[in-house]
Design an enzyme around this catalytic site. Structure first.
Site, PDB file in Angstrom:
ATOM      1  N   HIS A  81       0.839  -1.194   0.000  1.00 26.62           N
ATOM      2  CA  HIS A  81       0.000   0.000   0.000  1.00 26.62           C
ATOM      3  C   HIS A  81       0.880   1.251   0.000  1.00 26.62           C
ATOM      4  CE1 HIS A  81      -2.779  -3.014   1.619  1.00 26.62           C
ATOM      5  NE2 HIS A  81      -3.745  -2.227   1.203  1.00 26.62           N
ATOM      6  N   GLU A 116       8.924  -1.260   3.658  1.00 27.56           N
ATOM      7  CA  GLU A 116       9.622   0.004   3.405  1.00 27.56           C
ATOM      8  C   GLU A 116      10.994   0.003   4.068  1.00 27.56           C
ATOM      9  OE1 GLU A 116       5.431   0.680   2.442  1.00 27.56           O
ATOM     10  OE2 GLU A 116       6.418  -0.360   4.079  1.00 27.56           O
ATOM     11  N   ASP A 130      27.674  -0.173  -5.333  1.00 32.23           N
ATOM     12  CA  ASP A 130      27.871   0.518  -6.606  1.00 32.23           C
ATOM     13  C   ASP A 130      28.984   1.563  -6.526  1.00 32.23           C
ATOM     14  OD1 ASP A 130      27.148   1.284  -9.354  1.00 32.23           O
ATOM     15  OD2 ASP A 130      26.499   3.152  -8.396  1.00 32.23           O
TER      16      ASP A 130
END
EC number: 4.6.1.17
Length: 160
Positions: A81, A116, A130
């Protein structure tokens, strides 16, 4: 598992995949904290601490990336959601050969914010990878040391 009984899948029913209905639930304070680690060469850790990586400030960039990821979780995970977040904190602790990231997410809503927090910590760790991959690669372009490990929820809070 609910109440120690059989496992119940809330995102699947006889009609197929669905987003769980939360309209009947009360809006309450929710918090989730997730952690994970990236294992790196000790010399890479020292470069990050000294601010001497070629791509810039690794920790600040990882914090921003993790926060953005938290905000985009419902776009990345199809059945999440959209949640009106009230706060996100991403912090880091250094070990000799690892960095541990912690993501805390807070909201007042009808459903929790675990996904989350997990998304935020994962993207923060991926961003670190990265930014330091050039110094983590061996002579064959492989990553013999670099690992993202142990991503998990360490705390979930739902106020009554």
């Amino acid at each position: 598992m609910k109440g120690g009984g059989l496992m119940e899948l809330t995102h699947v029913d006889e009609k197929g995949v669905k987003m769980v209905e939360v309209g009947h639930k009360d809006v309450v304070f929710r918090k989730a904290v997730a952690k994970g680690r990236i294992k790196l060469r000790p010399e890479t850790i020292e470069l990050i601490k000294a601010g001497k990586t070629k791509k810039g400030n690794v920790i600040a960039t990882a914090q921003i990336a993790g926060i953005l990821a938290v905000k985009k979780t419902p776009e990345l995970i199809p059945l999440c959601h959209p949640i009106p977040l009230t706060g996100v904190d991403i912090t880091f602790e250094f070990g000799e050969d690892y960095i541990e990231a912690t993501c805390e997410v807070r909201a007042y809503y009808k459903t929790g914010v675990e996904m989350e927090a997990l998304t935020g910590v994962t993207v923060a760790l991926l961003t670190i990878w990265d930014m330091v991959k050039a110094v983590e690669k061996d002579e064959n372009g492989q990553y013999p040391v670099t690992r993202i490990e142990g991503i998990h929820v360490v705390e979930k809070v739902k106020q009554k």
